[in-house]
Design an enzyme around this catalytic site. Structure first.
Site: not given
Ligand SMILES: NC(=O)c1ccc[n+]([C@@H]2O[C@H](COP(=O)([O-])OP(=O)(O)OC[C@H]3O[C@@H](n4cnc5c(N)ncnc54)[C@H](O)[C@@H]3O)[C@@H](O)[C@H]2O)c1
Length: 265
Positions: A158, A191
């Site tokens: 990751y 988040i």
């Molecule tokens: N939430 C946090 O604390 C946090 C922190 C840093 C970065 N992020 C980044 O934020 C972004 C969004 O994550 P989030 O926090 O909203 O979590 P989340 O799990 O709600 O979002 C991830 C999304 O990606 C989709 N996904 C995964 N594999 C897929 C595929 N093969 N095809 C299509 N869609 C796919 C999932 O269905 C989901 O909707 C990500 O890139 C994550 O790495 C999140």
């Protein structure tokens, strides 16, 4: 908050992911008047977003897409362009978050993380940028992470993808600046989204108190709390908008001060 429908009026935004930050971004860009092409792999989440956008009278396509698959991304871009006449904005938010070190992560998991988290950004750029150029330019925002700068243990794949997103963002920005396509990334701290909920549950079992875990995660951030997806969506919306017309090739941290310190009190 009131949002000016003219902010993104006439714009078409393709967003990968349909939950968490992607969901908040779809709502925010739609509130600004954008047509939405959302690409998610989870049917229930897709259906919920589709229903919500339809109820709100938003021009939207919510497609079942594996963003790691070349032909599916190509078809999603074509469907959006066919339906709404072009493409102006891409927000790459989809990601998987496997746990493991180099020795405990199997090769398939490693490759899948690269394909979903980084390959998808290449694919949306590959098929989307020519469409943006036809419109005279556009804006791309890639969702990276603080883990692209300084990482935790046990997230080798990751964290590597998140560092790669910073590099790909700079590369795309340089290659398409003269074509009017701006490319930036955002790097969130913790988040409140399904990914963080899974992090709270990881190794702790089904009875874990998620809110207590979120408070614990929040304590690590100088602002004393985790962030909300709407706060990230607001930054993404700014970077997609004409207000950010001189911003490209940069990363914007949104981490409550997490990476400002060295973690010692
Ligand atoms: N939430 C946090 O604390 C946090 C922190 C840093 C970065 N992020 C980044 O934020 C972004 C969004 O994550 P989030 O926090 O909203 O979590 P989340 O799990 O709600 O979002 C991830 C999304 O990606 C989709 N996904 C995964 N594999 C897929 C595929 N093969 N095809 C299509 N869609 C796919 C999932 O269905 C989901 O909707 C990500 O890139 C994550 O790495 C999140």
């Amino acid at each position: 908050m009131t949002t000016d429908m003219r902010e993104f009026g006439g714009k078409v935004a393709l967003i990968t992911g349909t939950t968490g930050i992607a969901l908040a971004t779809a709502r925010r860009l739609a509130a600004g008047g954008a047509s939405i092409v959302a690409c998610g792999i989870v049917e229930d989440a897709n259906a919920a977003l589709r229903a919500e956008l339809e109820r709100g009278g938003v021009k939207a396509l919510v497609l079942t897409v594996d963003v790691a698959e070349r032909d599916q991304v190509r078809d999603a871009v074509a469907a959006g362009v066919g339906c709404f006449g072009g493409l102006d904005i891409i927000v790459n938010s989809a990601a998987v978050h496997p746990y493991g070190t180099a020795t405990t992560t199997d090769f398939e998991t490693w490759n899948r993380a690269m394909a979903v988290n980084v390959g998808s950004i290449y694919l949306t750029a590959h098929f989307g940028i020519p469409e943006m150029i036809r419109r005279g330019g556009g804006a791309i925002v890639n969702v990276s992470s603080v883990q692209g700068f300084a990482c935790q243990q046990d997230v080798a794949a990751y964290a590597t993808t998140k560092g790669a997103i910073h590099t790909l963002t700079r590369s795309l920005a340089l290659d398409y600046a003269r074509a009017g396509v701006r490319v930036n990334s955002v790097s969130p701290g913790s988040i409140r989204t399904p990914i963080l909920e899974r992090a709270a549950r990881a190794g702790a079992g089904p009875d874990v108190d998620v809110e207590a875990a979120f408070r614990r995660f929040g304590e690590a951030h100088p602002l004393g709390r985790i962030g909300e997806p709407e706060e990230v969506a607001e930054l993404i919306a700014f970077l997609c908008s004409s207000k950010a017309s001189f911003c490209t090739g940069a990363d914007y941290r949104i981490d409550g001060g997490l990476t400002a310190g060295i973690g010692v009190k």
